[in-house]
Design an enzyme around this catalytic site. Structure first.
Site: not given
Ligand code: NI
Length: 178
Positions: A61, A66, A104-105, A146-147, A150
């Site tokens: 995701g 991000q 998380c990226l 999670h997204e 963000h």
């Molecule tokens: Ni993340």
């Protein structure tokens, strides 16, 4: 919580063509993203870019903040799930709970357990402008929560069970980062 990146993980935090995802402590990750007001060619281009970056980073995701765009949209592609863009997502129903490891990226190398709802219904627009309700359970429900966090400037480290937080080479992880 302040994250101190260990020396051996610091190279993962340098932004480059190969690693275009925004990393902590970039303030865009802490902003409340704005509603998407209309679907334009630009939105479609952004979604394509996000899909490409997510795939390349082996993520499940990716949220617009991000990639430095403070707008309420994200893409997700958990295993066995068709890559999908959710625009202006809103959780309208939530049930049960699950505990699972997240990464998380935007915080590469850091992992830990987070408690999430097990089942959610998300109202969102798809990239064609259709208002849909997504019924998500298990992993896809985790990714969506999670997204959506963000989009509100919330990161998994805000909710993680601190006892489980640890550093690990992301190369050893596959398809569990978002
Ligand atoms: Ni993340």
């Amino acid at each position: 919580m302040e994250i101190v990146v260990p020396e051996e993980f610091k190279h993962l935090y340098v932004k480059s063509v190969e690693r275009p995802v925004v990393k902590i402590p970039d303030p865009v990750l802490r902003k409340i993203a704005a509603e998407v007001t209309g679907l334009t060619k630009k939105t479609n281009f952004l979604i394509d870019e996000m899909m490409r970056i997510m795939r390349k980073a082996n993520g499940v995701g990716l949220a617009a903040p991000q990639v430095g765009i403070s707008q309420r949209l994200f893409v997700m592609a958990p295993l066995d799930f068709r890559p999908t863009a959710l625009i202006n997502p809103k959780i309208i129903k939530a049930e049960g709970e699950q505990i699972g490891q997240e990464g998380c990226l935007s915080i590469p190398g850091l992992y830990g357990d987070v408690k999430r709802y097990d089942y959610i219904e998300v109202e969102a627009m798809d990239r064609k402008g259709r208002e849909l309700i997504f019924e998500l359970e298990g992993m896809p429900a985790r990714v969506a929560q999670h997204e959506i966090d963000h989009l509100d400037g919330v990161l998994f480290i805000d909710k993680v069970n601190l006892a489980t937080l640890h550093w690990e080479d992301p190369e050893l992880h596959s398809r569990d980062e978002d």
